[in-house]
Motif scaffolding. Structure first.
Motif, PDB file in Angstrom:
ATOM      1  N   MET A   1       0.684   8.440  -3.765  1.00 52.28           N
ATOM      2  CA  MET A   1       1.426   8.195  -2.664  1.00 52.28           C
ATOM      3  C   MET A   1       1.184   7.921  -1.354  1.00 52.28           C
ATOM      4  N   VAL A   2       0.394   5.942  -1.580  1.00 54.42           N
ATOM      5  CA  VAL A   2       0.474   5.155   0.054  1.00 54.42           C
ATOM      6  C   VAL A   2       1.478   4.603   1.001  1.00 54.42           C
ATOM      7  N   ARG A   3       1.172   4.235   1.733  1.00 56.90           N
ATOM      8  CA  ARG A   3       2.500   3.504   1.976  1.00 56.90           C
ATOM      9  C   ARG A   3       1.583   2.274   2.181  1.00 56.90           C
ATOM     10  N   GLY A   4       2.272   0.753   1.810  1.00 56.11           N
ATOM     11  CA  GLY A   4       0.939  -0.660   2.109  1.00 56.11           C
ATOM     12  C   GLY A   4       1.170  -1.430   1.303  1.00 56.11           C
ATOM     13  N   ASP A   5       1.288  -2.639   1.772  1.00 49.55           N
ATOM     14  CA  ASP A   5       1.454  -3.998   1.191  1.00 49.55           C
ATOM     15  C   ASP A   5       0.656  -4.236  -0.024  1.00 49.55           C
ATOM     16  N   ARG A   6       1.756  -3.877  -1.538  1.00 45.76           N
ATOM     17  CA  ARG A   6       1.136  -4.255  -2.719  1.00 45.76           C
ATOM     18  C   ARG A   6       0.224  -5.509  -3.143  1.00 45.76           C
ATOM     19  N   GLN A   7       0.862  -6.427  -2.311  1.00 41.87           N
ATOM     20  CA  GLN A   7       0.090  -7.977  -2.569  1.00 41.87           C
ATOM     21  C   GLN A   7      -1.274  -7.765  -2.299  1.00 41.87           C
ATOM     22  N   GLN A   8      -0.975  -7.181  -0.863  1.00 39.64           N
ATOM     23  CA  GLN A   8      -3.154  -7.178  -0.177  1.00 39.64           C
ATOM     24  C   GLN A   8      -3.633  -6.304  -1.063  1.00 39.64           C
ATOM     25  N   LEU A   9      -3.443  -5.198  -1.122  1.00 38.33           N
ATOM     26  CA  LEU A   9      -3.514  -3.784  -1.975  1.00 38.33           C
ATOM     27  C   LEU A   9      -4.406  -4.153  -3.016  1.00 38.33           C
ATOM     28  N   GLU A  10      -3.194  -4.788  -4.011  1.00 38.36           N
ATOM     29  CA  GLU A  10      -4.173  -5.872  -5.488  1.00 38.36           C
ATOM     30  C   GLU A  10      -4.750  -6.509  -5.502  1.00 38.36           C
ATOM     31  N   GLN A  11      -5.083  -7.420  -3.851  1.00 42.80           N
ATOM     32  CA  GLN A  11      -5.945  -8.126  -3.857  1.00 42.80           C
ATOM     33  C   GLN A  11      -7.307  -7.479  -3.599  1.00 42.80           C
ATOM     34  N   LEU A  12      -6.895  -6.296  -2.946  1.00 42.19           N
ATOM     35  CA  LEU A  12      -8.207  -5.123  -2.758  1.00 42.19           C
ATOM     36  C   LEU A  12      -9.013  -5.240  -3.924  1.00 42.19           C
ATOM     37  N   VAL A  13      -8.512  -4.647  -4.459  1.00 40.00           N
ATOM     38  CA  VAL A  13      -8.827  -4.445  -5.575  1.00 40.00           C
ATOM     39  C   VAL A  13      -9.577  -5.474  -6.363  1.00 40.00           C
ATOM     40  N   ARG A  14      -8.988  -6.221  -6.375  1.00 40.46           N
ATOM     41  CA  ARG A  14      -9.181  -7.625  -7.284  1.00 40.46           C
ATOM     42  C   ARG A  14     -11.016  -8.149  -6.941  1.00 40.46           C
ATOM     43  N   ASN A  15     -10.310  -7.740  -5.465  1.00 43.91           N
ATOM     44  CA  ASN A  15     -12.050  -8.655  -4.519  1.00 43.91           C
ATOM     45  C   ASN A  15     -13.337  -7.549  -4.698  1.00 43.91           C
TER      46      ASN A  15
ATOM     47  N   GLN B   1       1.387  -2.729  10.915  1.00 47.26           N
ATOM     48  CA  GLN B   1       0.968  -1.314   9.174  1.00 47.26           C
ATOM     49  C   GLN B   1       2.106  -1.325   8.265  1.00 47.26           C
ATOM     50  N   PRO B   2       2.028  -1.761   7.261  1.00 46.60           N
ATOM     51  CA  PRO B   2       2.738  -1.724   6.433  1.00 46.60           C
ATOM     52  C   PRO B   2       3.480  -0.658   5.675  1.00 46.60           C
ATOM     53  N   ASP B   3       4.730  -0.682   4.880  1.00 49.26           N
ATOM     54  CA  ASP B   3       5.878   1.065   4.951  1.00 49.26           C
ATOM     55  C   ASP B   3       6.306   1.020   3.062  1.00 49.26           C
ATOM     56  N   GLU B   4       5.432  -0.274   3.072  1.00 48.33           N
ATOM     57  CA  GLU B   4       6.522   0.675   1.607  1.00 48.33           C
ATOM     58  C   GLU B   4       5.347   1.299   0.791  1.00 48.33           C
ATOM     59  N   PRO B   5       6.140   2.281   0.289  1.00 48.16           N
ATOM     60  CA  PRO B   5       5.701   3.907  -0.850  1.00 48.16           C
ATOM     61  C   PRO B   5       5.018   3.139  -1.903  1.00 48.16           C
ATOM     62  N   ILE B   6       4.201   2.855  -2.427  1.00 48.08           N
ATOM     63  CA  ILE B   6       3.492   2.716  -2.682  1.00 48.08           C
ATOM     64  C   ILE B   6       2.502   3.924  -4.008  1.00 48.08           C
ATOM     65  N   ASP B   7       2.615   3.539  -5.350  1.00 53.58           N
ATOM     66  CA  ASP B   7       1.966   4.742  -6.294  1.00 53.58           C
ATOM     67  C   ASP B   7       0.863   4.004  -6.633  1.00 53.58           C
ATOM     68  N   LEU B   8      -0.415   4.245  -6.161  1.00 52.76           N
ATOM     69  CA  LEU B   8      -1.212   4.328  -5.591  1.00 52.76           C
ATOM     70  C   LEU B   8      -2.834   4.026  -7.157  1.00 52.76           C
ATOM     71  N   SER B   9      -2.146   4.893  -8.239  1.00 54.64           N
ATOM     72  CA  SER B   9      -2.995   5.116  -9.228  1.00 54.64           C
ATOM     73  C   SER B   9      -2.345   3.650  -9.916  1.00 54.64           C
ATOM     74  N   LYS B  10      -1.205   3.448 -10.631  1.00 54.83           N
ATOM     75  CA  LYS B  10      -1.091   2.814 -10.972  1.00 54.83           C
ATOM     76  C   LYS B  10      -1.226   1.093 -10.638  1.00 54.83           C
ATOM     77  N   LEU B  11      -1.107   0.983  -8.917  1.00 55.52           N
ATOM     78  CA  LEU B  11      -1.619  -0.189  -8.859  1.00 55.52           C
ATOM     79  C   LEU B  11      -3.144  -0.243  -8.357  1.00 55.52           C
ATOM     80  N   VAL B  12      -3.828   0.064  -8.727  1.00 54.80           N
ATOM     81  CA  VAL B  12      -5.130  -0.082  -8.762  1.00 54.80           C
ATOM     82  C   VAL B  12      -5.707  -0.190 -10.375  1.00 54.80           C
TER      83      VAL B  12
END
Length: 259
Positions: A140-154, A103-114
């Motif tokens: 804020m969520v804990r996640g993998d930045r690269q993978q969450l960006e890929q999720l949104v792009r897909n 499970q990824p643990d990097e704190p990420i601002d989901l609003s900015k990432l999306v």
């Protein structure tokens, strides 16, 4: 169900009968076989097209007319890019599956990432169709930045491909009561028949193979999304109505805001 039932004699009167449920193993083996077969087919199709057109262009004899040659080269380029996308998606899927128990643990601002990832999705001509609504406050969520960006792009790419070309694709981020954040991607297109929806996250599954390939789809986009959501311990929902479009919802667990 598949069962293995060995029998062992203890003495002249008694026997031990074991029951081993092998259904899960058979399912995994069948899934691997199907994946290899599907991947091989998907790779062979653009390769065969590329080889066929290149052989035609390089055959000895009379040269191919410039107009026909240009069309052939456009097809070769399109199929090569499709092959490149397919290999890239296969590598992404392999990496995500290898990390699915971590499970990824990097704190990420989901609003900015999306907002960032949605703006990067699609071709330049599709940018005006993308409508993004995110809160000003950070989520804020804990996640993998690269993978969450890929999720949104897909998800945005799917919306652009399968929504009507004169209709927007809407991306909305909201905070739910409790500790959940929601990403919703809505397209306004033909929609999906109900019988297809449970199978959409299967690798290489397509409701309309011809249309999907023509749009540049690899058949792996939603499978990648599913594995990313599972790795982030989230939830994925797909709802669709014929003639109205499709809504994809991803729910992730939030954490406390950074100070």
């Amino acid at each position: 169900s598949i069962w293995q039932v060995p029998r062992h004699a203890i003495n002249e009167r008694y026997w031990v009968i074991e029951l081993h449920n092998r259904t899960a193993e058979a399912d995994i083996s069948r899934a691997h076989t199907d994946f290899v077969a599907n991947a091989s087919h998907e790779l062979r199709t653009p390769l065969a097209s590329i080889i066929g057109y290149v052989e035609t262009l390089t055959e000895p004899g009379e040269p191919v007319e410039p107009e026909i040659s240009s069309k052939f080269l456009e097809t070769v380029l399109r199929e090569a890019r499709r092959l490149q996308s397919l290999v890239s998606d296969l590598m992404s899927l392999s990496r995500i599956e290898a990390e699915k128990h971590e499970q990824p643990d990097e704190p990420i601002d989901l609003s900015k990432l999306v907002a960032k990832a949605a703006k990067e999705a699609g071709a330049p001509k599709d940018k005006p169709r993308i409508q993004i609504t995110v809160p000003e406050d950070e989520i804020m969520v804990r996640g993998d930045r690269q993978q969450l960006e890929q999720l949104v792009r897909n998800l945005v790419d799917n919306g652009l491909k399968y929504g009507f070309h004169d209709q927007p694709v809407e991306i909305v981020v909201t905070r739910e009561d409790g500790d959940r954040a929601t990403i919703t991607v809505t397209d306004h297109g033909e929609g999906i028949d109900p019988e297809h929806i449970p199978h959409l996250t299967r690798r290489f599954y397509r409701t309309d193979p011809g249309r999907s390939r023509a749009a540049g789809g690899t058949g792996l986009g939603l499978a990648i999304v599913k594995y990313i959501v599972e790795r982030h311990r989230g939830r994925l929902d797909i709802a669709s109505k014929k003639g109205q479009g499709t809504v994809v919802t991803v729910k992730l667990q939030t954490i406390e805001r950074s100070r």
